[in-house]
Design an enzyme around this catalytic site. Sequence first.
Site, PDB file in Angstrom:
ATOM      1  N   HIS A  86       0.840  -1.193   0.000  1.00  0.00           N
ATOM      2  CA  HIS A  86       0.000   0.000   0.000  1.00  0.00           C
ATOM      3  C   HIS A  86       0.878   1.247   0.000  1.00  0.00           C
ATOM      4  O   HIS A  86       2.084   1.164   0.210  1.00  0.00           O
ATOM      5  CB  HIS A  86      -0.910   0.021   1.237  1.00  0.00           C
ATOM      6  CG  HIS A  86      -0.162   0.143   2.535  1.00  0.00           C
ATOM      7  ND1 HIS A  86       0.574  -0.908   3.068  1.00  0.00           N
ATOM      8  CD2 HIS A  86      -0.012   1.181   3.398  1.00  0.00           C
ATOM      9  CE1 HIS A  86       1.134  -0.512   4.199  1.00  0.00           C
ATOM     10  NE2 HIS A  86       0.801   0.751   4.419  1.00  0.00           N
ATOM     11  N   ASP A  97       0.460   5.070   2.028  1.00  0.00           N
ATOM     12  CA  ASP A  97      -0.366   5.710   3.048  1.00  0.00           C
ATOM     13  C   ASP A  97      -1.099   6.936   2.509  1.00  0.00           C
ATOM     14  O   ASP A  97      -0.550   7.715   1.730  1.00  0.00           O
ATOM     15  CB  ASP A  97       0.509   6.155   4.229  1.00  0.00           C
ATOM     16  CG  ASP A  97       1.210   4.992   4.912  1.00  0.00           C
ATOM     17  OD1 ASP A  97       0.663   3.874   4.905  1.00  0.00           O
ATOM     18  OD2 ASP A  97       2.308   5.209   5.461  1.00  0.00           O
ATOM     19  N   HIS A 133       4.758   0.387   0.288  1.00  0.00           N
ATOM     20  CA  HIS A 133       5.515  -0.376   1.279  1.00  0.00           C
ATOM     21  C   HIS A 133       4.669  -1.494   1.862  1.00  0.00           C
ATOM     22  O   HIS A 133       3.440  -1.523   1.708  1.00  0.00           O
ATOM     23  CB  HIS A 133       6.078   0.527   2.388  1.00  0.00           C
ATOM     24  CG  HIS A 133       5.045   1.292   3.160  1.00  0.00           C
ATOM     25  ND1 HIS A 133       4.458   2.438   2.687  1.00  0.00           N
ATOM     26  CD2 HIS A 133       4.502   1.070   4.385  1.00  0.00           C
ATOM     27  CE1 HIS A 133       3.592   2.906   3.564  1.00  0.00           C
ATOM     28  NE2 HIS A 133       3.591   2.095   4.611  1.00  0.00           N
ATOM     29  N   ARG A 183       5.604   6.360  14.415  1.00  0.00           N
ATOM     30  CA  ARG A 183       5.525   6.970  13.088  1.00  0.00           C
ATOM     31  C   ARG A 183       4.990   8.394  13.169  1.00  0.00           C
ATOM     32  O   ARG A 183       3.980   8.654  13.829  1.00  0.00           O
ATOM     33  CB  ARG A 183       4.604   6.143  12.184  1.00  0.00           C
ATOM     34  CG  ARG A 183       4.690   6.533  10.723  1.00  0.00           C
ATOM     35  CD  ARG A 183       3.756   5.705   9.886  1.00  0.00           C
ATOM     36  NE  ARG A 183       2.463   6.348   9.717  1.00  0.00           N
ATOM     37  CZ  ARG A 183       1.448   5.833   9.033  1.00  0.00           C
ATOM     38  NH1 ARG A 183       1.581   4.636   8.465  1.00  0.00           N
ATOM     39  NH2 ARG A 183       0.305   6.466   8.919  1.00  0.00           N
TER      40      ARG A 183
END
Length: 276
Positions: free
Chosen positions: A96, A98, A251, A266
């Site tokens: 995917h 983000d 990723h 993150r």
Amino acid sequence: MEMVPLAPVCGVEIKGVALTQAQGDSLEAIRQAVYENGVALFRDQHDFTPEAHIAFARRWGGIDLNNYFPLTEDHPEIAVVRKRADQVTNIGGGWHTDHSYDQVPAMGSVLVARTLPPSGGDTLWAHMGAAYDALSDDLKQKIEGLEAYHSADHIYEEDGLYAQTDMAADLRGQSLRTGATHPVVIRHPHTGRRLLYVNSAFTLNFVGRTRAESLPLLQRLYDAATAADNTCRAAWEPGSVAIWDNRTTWHLAMNDYQGHAREMHRITLTGEPLAA
């Protein structure tokens, strides 16, 4: 500062720099490396505390708060990407990119390793510039000028994909509704490179076509995107930090460490409007 490729067309490891001190010319060199290579990996950043993490992200630009993941108690800018030892499902276990479901997708992320399993839990990236370049002329012609619709609702809503797993109770934002339309091929806002901009998690259909009508062509693009020649892989160590560009890469987080915990912190970096 030394840059060593992680793979021929995707990713770079940057040595000889402390992210806590990166600013000015060194920060600009890191930015360019991320834009061009898709992801930059840094080792031995043991002083990259939550406060340093936030300060670095602010030097880069804006911070987008995450709507779905747990947030650290003292620092809401930091999202927690974790899997407990007793959980089976992980976050991000499929290819995917983000935030493609946002009208202005996030530029990328700064991910810090906090708790690691004894082995496993690597992250893979795939370069969407290399993926586009490798498409046949016929396939490039088929997607020229197309737009696609992206959403996260089927993943995060109350009866979505994560709701069916042991990760459901850890996530937030089930009542949010998302949706955005983007060109299938974009130009990177800083490098000008043409990039394939669909992904198998959040892209639902081409504009003007149903999902059923869209899937055969989308699947051809997904297969091309994840060709081995386009990818790189990073094994995490204590003190590792990765910065990646959501426009340039997809990723995937490997889920090969059952029975062990993994926790990553993150921060998501603000992006800019996308254009063909």
